[in-house]
Write an enzyme that holds these catalytic residues in place. Sequence first.
Site, mmCIF file in Angstrom:
data_model
loop_
_atom_site.group_PDB
_atom_site.id
_atom_site.type_symbol
_atom_site.label_atom_id
_atom_site.label_comp_id
_atom_site.label_asym_id
_atom_site.label_seq_id
_atom_site.Cartn_x
_atom_site.Cartn_y
_atom_site.Cartn_z
ATOM 1 N N GLY A 46 0.838 -1.193 0.000
ATOM 2 C CA GLY A 46 0.000 0.000 0.000
ATOM 3 C C GLY A 46 0.867 1.233 0.000
ATOM 4 N N GLN A 51 2.930 10.168 1.438
ATOM 5 C CA GLN A 51 4.240 9.508 1.549
ATOM 6 C C GLN A 51 5.156 9.840 0.372
ATOM 7 O OE1 GLN A 51 2.293 5.463 2.442
ATOM 8 N NE2 GLN A 51 4.222 5.374 3.576
ATOM 9 N N CYS A 94 5.967 0.270 7.817
ATOM 10 C CA CYS A 94 5.599 1.469 7.063
ATOM 11 C C CYS A 94 6.785 1.882 6.203
ATOM 12 C CB CYS A 94 5.228 2.604 8.019
ATOM 13 S SG CYS A 94 4.676 4.090 7.166
ATOM 14 N N LEU A 95 6.512 2.168 4.953
ATOM 15 C CA LEU A 95 7.606 2.541 4.050
ATOM 16 C C LEU A 95 8.238 3.870 4.444
ATOM 17 C CD1 LEU A 95 5.986 1.424 0.678
ATOM 18 C CD2 LEU A 95 7.692 0.219 2.059
ATOM 19 N N GLU A 137 -3.453 2.948 5.439
ATOM 20 C CA GLU A 137 -3.301 3.989 4.403
ATOM 21 C C GLU A 137 -4.174 5.201 4.685
ATOM 22 O OE1 GLU A 137 -0.558 1.542 2.925
ATOM 23 O OE2 GLU A 137 -0.841 3.688 2.744
HETATM 24 O O1 K2U Z 1 1.747 2.836 4.064
HETATM 25 C C1 K2U Z 1 2.752 2.180 3.944
HETATM 26 O O2 K2U Z 1 3.830 2.486 4.476
HETATM 27 C C2 K2U Z 1 2.668 0.914 3.163
HETATM 28 C C3 K2U Z 1 2.696 -0.281 4.026
HETATM 29 C C4 K2U Z 1 1.259 -0.725 4.146
HETATM 30 C C5 K2U Z 1 0.957 -1.716 5.178
HETATM 31 C C6 K2U Z 1 1.612 -1.738 6.377
HETATM 32 C C7 K2U Z 1 1.262 -2.678 7.328
HETATM 33 C C8 K2U Z 1 0.235 -3.579 7.081
HETATM 34 C C9 K2U Z 1 -0.402 -3.525 5.883
HETATM 35 C C10 K2U Z 1 -0.056 -2.598 4.946
HETATM 36 C C11 K2U Z 1 3.734 -1.115 3.302
HETATM 37 O O3 K2U Z 1 3.209 -1.967 2.425
HETATM 38 S S1 K2U Z 1 4.945 -1.705 4.365
HETATM 39 C C12 K2U Z 1 5.437 -3.222 3.834
HETATM 40 C C13 K2U Z 1 4.754 -4.279 4.606
HETATM 41 C C14 K2U Z 1 4.084 -5.231 3.934
HETATM 42 C C15 K2U Z 1 3.459 -6.208 4.656
HETATM 43 C C16 K2U Z 1 3.507 -6.232 6.027
HETATM 44 C C17 K2U Z 1 4.195 -5.258 6.687
HETATM 45 C C18 K2U Z 1 4.834 -4.259 5.973
HETATM 46 ZN ZN ZN Z 2 2.700 3.613 6.188
#
Ligand code: K2U
Ligand code: ZN
Length: 170
Positions: A46, A51, A94-95, A137
């Site tokens: 996501g 961001q 979180c990215l 998100e």
């Molecule tokens: O918003 C963001 O930073 C994107 C995240 C979204 C996300 C975080 C936690 C749980 C669900 C979605 C990124 O995709 S972070 C990468 C990631 C992927 C799976 C699990 C944890 C982190």
């Molecule tokens: Zn995030």
Amino acid sequence: MAKRPILILPDERLRAIAEPIDKIDEGIRRLAEDMLDTMYDAPGIGLAAPQVGELRRIVVMDLSKDDEPKAPIVMINPEILSYSDDTVTTEEGCLSIPELYYEVERPAEIKVRYTNLEGETVEREAGDRLAICIQHELDHLDGVLYIDYLSRLKRDRVLKKFQKQARRAG
Ligand code: K2U
Ligand code: ZN
């Protein structure tokens, strides 16, 4: 088709309230495309516009597995209409807060309404990982980060770590 730099904590733009989108024009379509490119490259499941420094109410996500066809979702002016009483605790990252993962408790099911890139209003229920991703998100659109759900001690420790890294980077 362009990847954009992802803002990292403590960038203040991550704490701003994003503005509603009143016209789905070429600029919004290009932003959605760039956000998806950026998300796939990260990689992530996501990404919210703040961001990448765009304070607009648009998020993208794709929960398809590596061995499945891509299934991108673009949500414009998304809003959560209802939350379940039952909750789940899952590990989030979180990215914008790289290489840290913490457990967060959130409602397990939600109902969300948004406008898609074709201008249609979509209402859908979500559970499992999609519900978590949508809540993560949509928090970004209101300047809320998943570390805000941690204890004050843990959150302050994360903030200090990234403030120190930012100072070092000059
Ligand atoms: O918003 C963001 O930073 C994107 C995240 C979204 C996300 C975080 C936690 C749980 C669900 C979605 C990124 O995709 S972070 C990468 C990631 C992927 C799976 C699990 C944890 C982190
Ligand atoms: Zn995030």
